[in-house]
Each structure stands twice: as C-alpha cells, then as structure tokens.
Design a protein around this motif. Structure first.
Motif, PDB file in Angstrom:
ATOM      1  N   GLY A  51       0.811  -1.204   0.000  1.00 11.65           N
ATOM      2  CA  GLY A  51       0.000   0.000   0.000  1.00 11.65           C
ATOM      3  C   GLY A  51       0.843   1.251   0.000  1.00 11.65           C
ATOM      4  O   GLY A  51       2.035   1.225   0.353  1.00 11.65           O
ATOM      5  N   THR A  52       0.223   2.350  -0.392  1.00  8.74           N
ATOM      6  CA  THR A  52       0.877   3.652  -0.435  1.00  8.74           C
ATOM      7  C   THR A  52      -0.050   4.682   0.186  1.00  8.74           C
ATOM      8  O   THR A  52      -1.237   4.740  -0.159  1.00  8.74           O
ATOM      9  N   LEU A  53       0.481   5.491   1.098  1.00  7.19           N
ATOM     10  CA  LEU A  53      -0.297   6.540   1.752  1.00  7.19           C
ATOM     11  C   LEU A  53       0.449   7.858   1.548  1.00  7.19           C
ATOM     12  O   LEU A  53       1.617   7.983   1.918  1.00  7.19           O
ATOM     13  N   VAL A  54      -0.233   8.827   0.947  1.00 11.25           N
ATOM     14  CA  VAL A  54       0.421  10.042   0.489  1.00 11.25           C
ATOM     15  C   VAL A  54      -0.212  11.273   1.130  1.00 11.25           C
ATOM     16  O   VAL A  54      -1.427  11.484   1.028  1.00 11.25           O
ATOM     17  N   ALA A  55       0.611  12.085   1.782  1.00 11.57           N
ATOM     18  CA  ALA A  55       0.196  13.391   2.299  1.00 11.57           C
ATOM     19  C   ALA A  55       0.741  14.441   1.342  1.00 11.57           C
ATOM     20  O   ALA A  55       1.935  14.453   1.032  1.00 11.57           O
ATOM     21  N   ILE A  56      -0.132  15.322   0.864  1.00  9.14           N
ATOM     22  CA  ILE A  56       0.236  16.252  -0.204  1.00  9.14           C
ATOM     23  C   ILE A  56      -0.085  17.687   0.192  1.00  9.14           C
ATOM     24  O   ILE A  56      -1.199  17.992   0.618  1.00  9.14           O
ATOM     25  N   LYS A  57       0.904  18.554   0.031  1.00  6.36           N
ATOM     26  CA  LYS A  57       0.679  19.996   0.134  1.00  6.36           C
ATOM     27  C   LYS A  57       0.726  20.581  -1.270  1.00  6.36           C
ATOM     28  O   LYS A  57       1.758  20.497  -1.952  1.00  6.36           O
ATOM     29  N   VAL A  58      -0.388  21.156  -1.707  1.00  2.73           N
ATOM     30  CA  VAL A  58      -0.442  21.788  -3.024  1.00  2.73           C
ATOM     31  C   VAL A  58      -0.354  23.294  -2.841  1.00  2.73           C
ATOM     32  O   VAL A  58      -1.182  23.895  -2.151  1.00  2.73           O
ATOM     33  N   GLN A  59       0.662  23.896  -3.457  1.00  2.00           N
ATOM     34  CA  GLN A  59       0.881  25.339  -3.343  1.00  2.00           C
ATOM     35  C   GLN A  59       0.543  26.013  -4.668  1.00  2.00           C
ATOM     36  O   GLN A  59       1.018  25.594  -5.720  1.00  2.00           O
ATOM     37  N   SER A  60      -0.292  27.039  -4.614  1.00  2.00           N
ATOM     38  CA  SER A  60      -0.595  27.817  -5.808  1.00  2.00           C
ATOM     39  C   SER A  60      -0.486  29.287  -5.481  1.00  2.00           C
ATOM     40  O   SER A  60      -0.856  29.728  -4.390  1.00  2.00           O
ATOM     41  N   SER A  61       0.033  30.053  -6.427  1.00  2.83           N
ATOM     42  CA  SER A  61       0.230  31.481  -6.227  1.00  2.83           C
ATOM     43  C   SER A  61      -0.990  32.233  -6.743  1.00  2.83           C
ATOM     44  O   SER A  61      -1.425  32.029  -7.876  1.00  2.83           O
ATOM     45  N   GLN A  62      -1.530  33.103  -5.895  1.00  2.00           N
ATOM     46  CA  GLN A  62      -2.699  33.894  -6.248  1.00  2.00           C
ATOM     47  C   GLN A  62      -2.316  35.374  -6.250  1.00  2.00           C
ATOM     48  O   GLN A  62      -1.586  35.836  -5.378  1.00  2.00           O
ATOM     49  N   PRO A 145       4.738   8.984  10.112  1.00  2.00           N
ATOM     50  CA  PRO A 145       6.014   8.999   9.394  1.00  2.00           C
ATOM     51  C   PRO A 145       7.003   9.973  10.030  1.00  2.00           C
ATOM     52  O   PRO A 145       6.618  11.035  10.540  1.00  2.00           O
ATOM     53  N   SER A 146       8.269   9.610  10.002  1.00  2.00           N
ATOM     54  CA  SER A 146       9.305  10.464  10.578  1.00  2.00           C
ATOM     55  C   SER A 146       9.862  11.457   9.569  1.00  2.00           C
ATOM     56  O   SER A 146      10.633  12.348   9.934  1.00  2.00           O
ATOM     57  N   ILE A 147       9.501  11.315   8.305  1.00  2.00           N
ATOM     58  CA  ILE A 147      10.024  12.193   7.265  1.00  2.00           C
ATOM     59  C   ILE A 147       9.331  13.556   7.299  1.00  2.00           C
ATOM     60  O   ILE A 147       8.186  13.677   7.715  1.00  2.00           O
ATOM     61  N   ALA A 148      10.067  14.572   6.866  1.00  2.00           N
ATOM     62  CA  ALA A 148       9.496  15.910   6.733  1.00  2.00           C
ATOM     63  C   ALA A 148       8.961  16.094   5.314  1.00  2.00           C
ATOM     64  O   ALA A 148       9.178  15.254   4.431  1.00  2.00           O
ATOM     65  N   PHE A 149       8.253  17.176   5.094  1.00  2.00           N
ATOM     66  CA  PHE A 149       7.858  17.540   3.741  1.00  2.00           C
ATOM     67  C   PHE A 149       9.040  18.197   3.040  1.00  2.00           C
ATOM     68  O   PHE A 149       9.712  19.059   3.618  1.00  2.00           O
ATOM     69  N   MET A 222      10.020   9.712   0.701  1.00  2.00           N
ATOM     70  CA  MET A 222       9.351   8.460   1.022  1.00  2.00           C
ATOM     71  C   MET A 222       9.937   7.807   2.264  1.00  2.00           C
ATOM     72  O   MET A 222      11.118   7.946   2.559  1.00  2.00           O
ATOM     73  N   GLU A 223       9.072   7.068   2.974  1.00  2.00           N
ATOM     74  CA  GLU A 223       9.503   6.228   4.094  1.00  2.00           C
ATOM     75  C   GLU A 223       8.802   4.888   3.966  1.00  2.00           C
ATOM     76  O   GLU A 223       7.580   4.832   3.795  1.00  2.00           O
ATOM     77  N   ASN A 224       9.580   3.819   4.049  1.00  2.00           N
ATOM     78  CA  ASN A 224       9.014   2.469   3.996  1.00  2.00           C
ATOM     79  C   ASN A 224       8.958   1.884   5.400  1.00  2.00           C
ATOM     80  O   ASN A 224       9.892   2.041   6.191  1.00  2.00           O
ATOM     81  N   ALA A 225       7.838   1.245   5.731  1.00  2.00           N
ATOM     82  CA  ALA A 225       7.687   0.636   7.053  1.00  2.00           C
ATOM     83  C   ALA A 225       6.983  -0.694   6.914  1.00  2.00           C
ATOM     84  O   ALA A 225       6.052  -0.847   6.113  1.00  2.00           O
ATOM     85  N   PHE A 234       5.041   5.433   2.882  1.00  2.00           N
ATOM     86  CA  PHE A 234       4.449   6.695   3.302  1.00  2.00           C
ATOM     87  C   PHE A 234       5.196   7.810   2.586  1.00  2.00           C
ATOM     88  O   PHE A 234       6.427   7.860   2.624  1.00  2.00           O
ATOM     89  N   ILE A 235       4.450   8.676   1.942  1.00  2.00           N
ATOM     90  CA  ILE A 235       5.036   9.712   1.094  1.00  2.00           C
ATOM     91  C   ILE A 235       4.539  11.074   1.538  1.00  2.00           C
ATOM     92  O   ILE A 235       3.334  11.271   1.733  1.00  2.00           O
ATOM     93  N   ASN A 236       5.468  11.998   1.718  1.00  2.00           N
ATOM     94  CA  ASN A 236       5.144  13.407   1.934  1.00  2.00           C
ATOM     95  C   ASN A 236       5.560  14.173   0.692  1.00  2.00           C
ATOM     96  O   ASN A 236       6.713  14.065   0.245  1.00  2.00           O
ATOM     97  N   GLU A 237       4.637  14.946   0.142  1.00  2.00           N
ATOM     98  CA  GLU A 237       4.883  15.598  -1.145  1.00  2.00           C
ATOM     99  C   GLU A 237       4.450  17.060  -1.100  1.00  2.00           C
ATOM    100  O   GLU A 237       3.409  17.399  -0.546  1.00  2.00           O
ATOM    101  N   THR A 238       5.264  17.918  -1.700  1.00  2.00           N
ATOM    102  CA  THR A 238       4.928  19.328  -1.860  1.00  2.00           C
ATOM    103  C   THR A 238       4.876  19.643  -3.350  1.00  2.00           C
ATOM    104  O   THR A 238       5.815  19.324  -4.097  1.00  2.00           O
TER     105      THR A 238
END
Length: 247
Positions: A51-62, A145-149, A222-225, A234-238
């Motif tokens: 399995g894959t679990l992804v936390a995503i921060k989407v940044q858009s300029s306004q 997850p111990s990883i940062a974004f 990514m972090e594998n557990a 586990f994936i943290n994505e910006t």
C-alpha cells in the motif's frame, strides 16, 4: 492496466488541483472529473508494497493587491493492494490522516477532498499521522512517518507552452526531496531530488490540446515501514502549480 482514482469535485475550485511500477508515475489519475477539467497532483505508487499513503501539500500562487500570495491546500490519498498487485485495490476500512477521514472511491482508493467548509484541507503544520481501521484483508494500524515535507519554491518558467518549440519547466528551488516530478498537462517525468529544471521536447508535448492547462512540480520524500507483516510506503509531497496556456 493503470488504476485511476476518482476525484469528484476537488478540481473545479482549485488551480492545480497513480499507480505504477517503481519510480514510474502514471499519466492519468482520474476516471471521472467535473466539466471543468483540471490536472490533479502526480505522485508515485510503489509496486513492491502492500500500500501507499500520500500526504500532499499543493501550493498555488494567487494575485492580490499586495502582490502574489501562496495558498497551500492539504490532501490525502491512499491505496492498498492485494498480494502487491497494484492493479487490484482492496478495502482497508476507514483511513484517516490527521483525523480527517478519506473518502473511499468506487475502485477502493481513498481520497481526502477539501470542501466549502474546509477549503484549505488537511493541516500538516504539526506533522502527519495516519490511522487505518482495517478490514478482512488489511490489519488495523496507526503510523506517524518520521520524514518531513520537502520544500518547493515557485515555478519560474513561462506561462505559455509552445508545443512546436518544446518547453523547459523550472522551479526556483527544491530541497530535501528523494525525487521530483515535473509535469506539463498530462506529460510528466520523474528526476532526481536536486533537480530544478526539466525539458520537454516537441514530440513529448505534441499530444496536448491547445488552451489552458496546468504545469506542476512535485517534490516528494518516502519512508518504507513494515507493519503487521506488510510493507507500506508513506510519502510526503509538496507540489507547486502554475496555470499555463498550451499553443
């Protein structure tokens, strides 16, 4: 066969708002979209896992009276596989990220979608915490997850994509990423984590339709557990996004 995650209403309101073999990203994630077509953020799904679990921060300029303002929207996506088969998604009960419940889609993928009452989505300022209630096929678990974004700056390339001339997508900075996905419309490439520029040839862009579209740069870590005997990524994505015009 690619499996596709269904986003029902998210991409009408947001600017830029998969499954694949390892380090490949599918070129399409959505099966059904509203009439207003947008491009969802790309992310990796690892084939050598349960399995894959992804936390995503989407940044858009306004634009604003005081100059550009960056808006960040938090998303969550998860998928669980039968016998490491990424083409066979399975039920995992309820899936939550930072106490926000993801909605299970018709293909058994899970997505958290911001709505009018929570336009900025999941708050990741205090980190990421996943919880899964489980099912007959997936044991319940919780994991932080111990990883940062990774950090991603602003896209600095032209807002006009001339297909015949090719196009170079650039971003001001990327730090602390394992890999980076550069995407123009539905065309994307995955490159090393220190990359801030990626070129697309005329041939690669030739299939894109003219008109408004989205360019995105997604930096991920990514972090594998191994949990209850199964392997999860586990994936943290910006993600930085920019509206572009295809010509």
């Amino acid at each position: 066969m690619n499996h596709k995650i269904v986003f029902t209403g998210l991409f009408v309101a947001l600017i830029g708002m998969s499954s694949c073999k390892k380090e490949e990203i599918i070129d399409e994630i959505i099966d059904e979209t509203p009439t207003t077509q947008s491009t969802p953020p790309p992310f990796p799904t690892l084939s050598n896992s349960d399995g894959t679990l992804v936390a995503i921060k989407v940044q858009s300029s306004q634009s604003s009276p005081i100059g550009p303002v960056t808006m960040t929207i938090g998303l969550g996506v998860a998928a669980f596989y039968e016998s490491n088969n990424i083409d066979n998604l399975i039920d995992a009960g309820n899936v939550n990220v930072n106490s926000k419940q993801l909605t299970k889609q018709t293909n058994n993928s899970y997505v958290f979608q911001p709505d009018a009452s929570n336009a900025t989505g999941v708050d990741f300022s205090g980190g990421v915490s996943w919880s899964v209630t489980g099912s007959a096929a997936v044991s319940a678990f919780s994991f932080d997850p111990s990883i940062a974004f990774p950090s991603a700056g602003e896209i600095t390339s032209s807002e006009v994509v001339n297909k015949a001339n090719g196009y170079t997508l650039t971003i001001s900075s990327v730090t602390d990423a394992d890999s980076v996905i550069f995407q123009v419309g539905s065309v994307l490439k995955t490159v090393p984590g220190n990359t801030t520029s990626c070129s697309f040839s005329a041939a690669e862009l030739s299939g894109l339709s003219n008109g408004s579209n989205v360019a995105q740069v997604a930096a991920y870590k990514m972090e594998n557990a191994t949990i209850t005997g199964k392997s999860y990524y586990f994936i943290n994505e910006t993600v930085a996004t920019q509206t572009v015009t295809i010509e």
